[in-house]
Design an enzyme around this catalytic site. Structure first.
Site, PDB file in Angstrom:
ATOM      1  N   ILE A 199      67.357  -8.544  39.468  1.00  0.00           N
ATOM      2  CA  ILE A 199      67.316  -9.371  40.681  1.00  0.00           C
ATOM      3  C   ILE A 199      68.719  -9.815  41.078  1.00  0.00           C
ATOM      4  CG2 ILE A 199      66.349 -11.505  41.644  1.00  0.00           C
ATOM      5  CD1 ILE A 199      64.091 -11.066  39.422  1.00  0.00           C
TER       6      ILE A 199
ATOM      7  N   ASP B 145      63.240  -7.718  30.742  1.00  0.00           N
ATOM      8  CA  ASP B 145      63.971  -6.525  31.164  1.00  0.00           C
ATOM      9  C   ASP B 145      63.122  -5.263  31.229  1.00  0.00           C
ATOM     10  OD1 ASP B 145      66.537  -7.621  31.586  1.00  0.00           O
ATOM     11  OD2 ASP B 145      66.715  -7.909  29.420  1.00  0.00           O
TER      12      ASP B 145
ATOM     13  N   LYS C 232      79.279  -8.557  32.589  1.00  0.00           N
ATOM     14  CA  LYS C 232      78.182  -8.749  33.554  1.00  0.00           C
ATOM     15  C   LYS C 232      78.742  -9.241  34.889  1.00  0.00           C
ATOM     16  CE  LYS C 232      74.503  -9.524  30.248  1.00  0.00           C
ATOM     17  NZ  LYS C 232      73.798 -10.469  29.412  1.00  0.00           N
TER      18      LYS C 232
ATOM     19  N   ALA D  38      66.929 -17.393  35.911  1.00  0.00           N
ATOM     20  CA  ALA D  38      65.701 -16.892  35.274  1.00  0.00           C
ATOM     21  C   ALA D  38      66.034 -15.961  34.122  1.00  0.00           C
ATOM     22  CB  ALA D  38      64.865 -16.154  36.312  1.00  0.00           C
TER      23      ALA D  38
ATOM     24  N   ASN E  41      59.582 -13.911  27.349  1.00  0.00           N
ATOM     25  CA  ASN E  41      60.605 -14.478  26.463  1.00  0.00           C
ATOM     26  C   ASN E  41      60.418 -15.985  26.385  1.00  0.00           C
ATOM     27  OD1 ASN E  41      62.182 -15.713  28.679  1.00  0.00           O
ATOM     28  ND2 ASN E  41      62.419 -13.565  29.267  1.00  0.00           N
TER      29      ASN E  41
ATOM     30  N   LYS F  32      40.894  -4.759  28.558  1.00  0.00           N
ATOM     31  CA  LYS F  32      41.646  -4.987  27.327  1.00  0.00           C
ATOM     32  C   LYS F  32      41.693  -3.690  26.492  1.00  0.00           C
ATOM     33  CE  LYS F  32      41.499  -7.941  23.301  1.00  0.00           C
ATOM     34  NZ  LYS F  32      40.577  -8.606  22.400  1.00  0.00           N
TER      35      LYS F  32
ATOM     36  N   PRO G 266      63.399  -4.510  37.849  1.00  0.00           N
ATOM     37  CA  PRO G 266      64.579  -4.559  38.736  1.00  0.00           C
ATOM     38  C   PRO G 266      65.514  -5.684  38.329  1.00  0.00           C
ATOM     39  CG  PRO G 266      62.626  -5.433  39.836  1.00  0.00           C
ATOM     40  CD  PRO G 266      62.156  -4.864  38.531  1.00  0.00           C
TER      41      PRO G 266
END
Ligand code: CTP
Length: 476
Positions: free
Chosen positions: A382, A346, A413, A342, A278, A364, A380
């Protein structure tokens, strides 16, 4: 005898401390009984102990001494830009910096002490020879107490007085009697600024360690062009914040506190050349790591791949994927505080053929292959893993990057991941990632605080103050 009783006796006994702190002796007896000093009196006790040379750290755990505040004295001089100092007051008032304001006679031609008093919610000082002021807050105290004296706007007149040691009013007397850092933000007509007399005064002051926030160049209110325009209040405010950080005025605030921070993006490789990631630049997390380091914290930063210089902190661990980030974070526990800034990718994408066969991803993937499909595997979480672990730090702070229903999603959240505080960002329209500015909203179980748009450095400064409050409340 418990610790607080011993401390009170070293400080001169119940009666003496009660008188110095302006509280009833029964309150001091109560502190001794509870073996606890209330938060709002800790700073007074700290000051009293420094005068009496008592080693306070032996008696009050250092973690309870965070709320040592920075004090600023703002001197407003007269000029078209005087009204802009109101914005500086407003910005400082949003921090927990303690602010006193002095106005010169000329400043009062442009704005009133009443206006300044209402904004600052404290008396604004104007008179050198005032019986009332001298008994409560005399000019020597005003000169000695602040860590920084900011003169904004600073007129050619105050520069001349300061350079030549004149003391004929409250502002110039304070400046002459002060041992604090003096920072001037001049504003005047370009011809006055360039006049040899002003140039010489400027040079003299620089040689004596006085700092300047240089005036801008451009069109003046009077229509003339040149250098002399008052710098933007926001810039002045940020310069002051930088000075506080750089000069480590708050250097012991987070002494003995370990803080673990994640920052930057993670990269989930698909094959040797392709990946999922991202746009996170790591800037906000790095600013937070820097600010907390400057305030004495032991900071460990676990960062994904970024293109900005690493901050100066105790320990920096560079990782690539979410799994690596999690492994390194858990290795660093226990910590007092965890800040998860961070932008963790996802999903991992696992390339598959149409018949669900895996590719050899050590090479590749060629375009000549038949249809390429991706299986998505969640990385995961974190933040959630740490916040729900047995080694959960006492304060856990997360971020939330949202494009809609920002506060609602951030609050969900907060609850679902078991977080103490969420810093929510509206990331629609590319307005946060990679930018130097940030507009955030702080969401906890009871409140939602909207912060105005400011630099990521300034967000870090304010967040450090917020963490300080959380820690102090936690310790109560
Ligand atoms: N986070 C994390 N590990 C992940 C995903 C997110 O530690 N795998 C943390 C981020 O560092 C941030 C918080 O969780 O502090 C919220 O991240 P965000 O990307 O806003 O939300 P997600 O939890 O990933 O949920 P969604 O993408 O569905 O909004």
């Amino acid at each position: 005898m418990n610790k607080i009783s011993e401390l009170i006796s070293l400080l001169g006994g119940t009666g003496f401390v009660a008188e110095k702190l302006n509280v009833l002796p029964s309150a001091i007896s109560n502190w001794k009984k509870l073996n606890k000093i209330p938060r709002n009196k800790q700073e007074d006790i700290l000051q009293l102990s420094s005068h009496l040379n008592v080693d306070i750290e032996k008696f009050l755990p250092i973690k309870k001494l965070h709320n040592v505040k920075v004090k600023i004295l703002l001197i407003i001089c007269g000029g078209i830009a005087s009204y802009k100092s109101l914005e500086i007051i407003r910005l400082i008032k949003k921090t927990d910096i303690e602010l006193d304001v002095v106005m010169t006679k000329s400043a009062q031609k442009f704005i009133t002490p009443l206006l300044v008093t209402s904004l600052n919610e404290r008396k604004c000082y104007t008179e050198l020879f005032s019986v009332e002021d001298e008994t409560k807050m005399n000019h020597i105290k005003l000169a000695r107490e602040p860590d920084i004296i900011l003169v904004a706007p600073a007129s050619a007149n105050i520069m001349a007085k300061l350079a030549n040691g004149l003391a004929d009013d409250l502002a110039s007397t304070i400046l002459l009697a002060s041992m604090s850092k003096i920072i001037l933000a001049p504003s005047m007509n370009p011809v006055m600024w360039n006049n040899l007399a002003t140039r010489e005064n400027y040079k003299k002051m620089l040689d004596r360690g006085i700092e300047f926030i240089e005036p801008d160049t451009g069109e003046m209110a009077c229509g003339e062009k040149g250098t002399g325009r008052f710098p933007e209040p926001k810039l002045i405010f940020e310069t002051i914040l930088s000075y506080i950080s750089k000069n480590q005025i708050l250097t012991n605030q987070f002494k003995n506190i370990s803080i673990l921070i994640t920052a930057g993006p993670t990269i989930e490789n698909i094959d040797p050349v392709r990946f999922v990631s991202n746009k996170s630049s790591g800037k906000q997390g790095f600013e937070i790591a820097s600010e907390l380091t400057k305030r004495g914290a032991k900071v460990t930063l676990v960062t994904g791949p970024v293109n900005i210089p690493l901050p100066n902190c105790e320990n920096v661990i560079q990782v690539t994927s979410a799994q690596e980030m999690l492994d390194n974070v858990t290795q660093q526990l226990p910590a007092d505080i965890f800040i998860c800034s961070a932008a963790v990718a996802d999903w991992k994408l696992i390339p598959k053929t149409l018949s669900n066969k895996s590719f050899d991803v050590s090479n590749k993937i060629k375009k000549t292959n038949d249809t390429l499909l991706f299986e998505t595997i969640k990385t995961p979480d974190i933040l959630e893993t740490v916040a729900k672990s047995n080694l959960r730090p006492k304060i856990v702070i997360g971020f939330a990057a949202e494009t809609n229903k920002v506060k609602k999603n951030a609050y969900s959240k907060l609850l679902s991941k078991n977080i103490d505080l969420i810093i929510a960002n509206d990331v629609s329209n590319n307005q946060v990632f990679g930018e130097d500015f940030n507009k955030v909203c702080l969401v906890d179980k009871n409140n939602c605080e909207e912060w105005e748009k400011q630099s990521k450095k300034s967000v870090a400064f304010h967040l450090a103050n917020k963490i300080n409050d959380l820690l102090t409340n936690y310790d109560q």
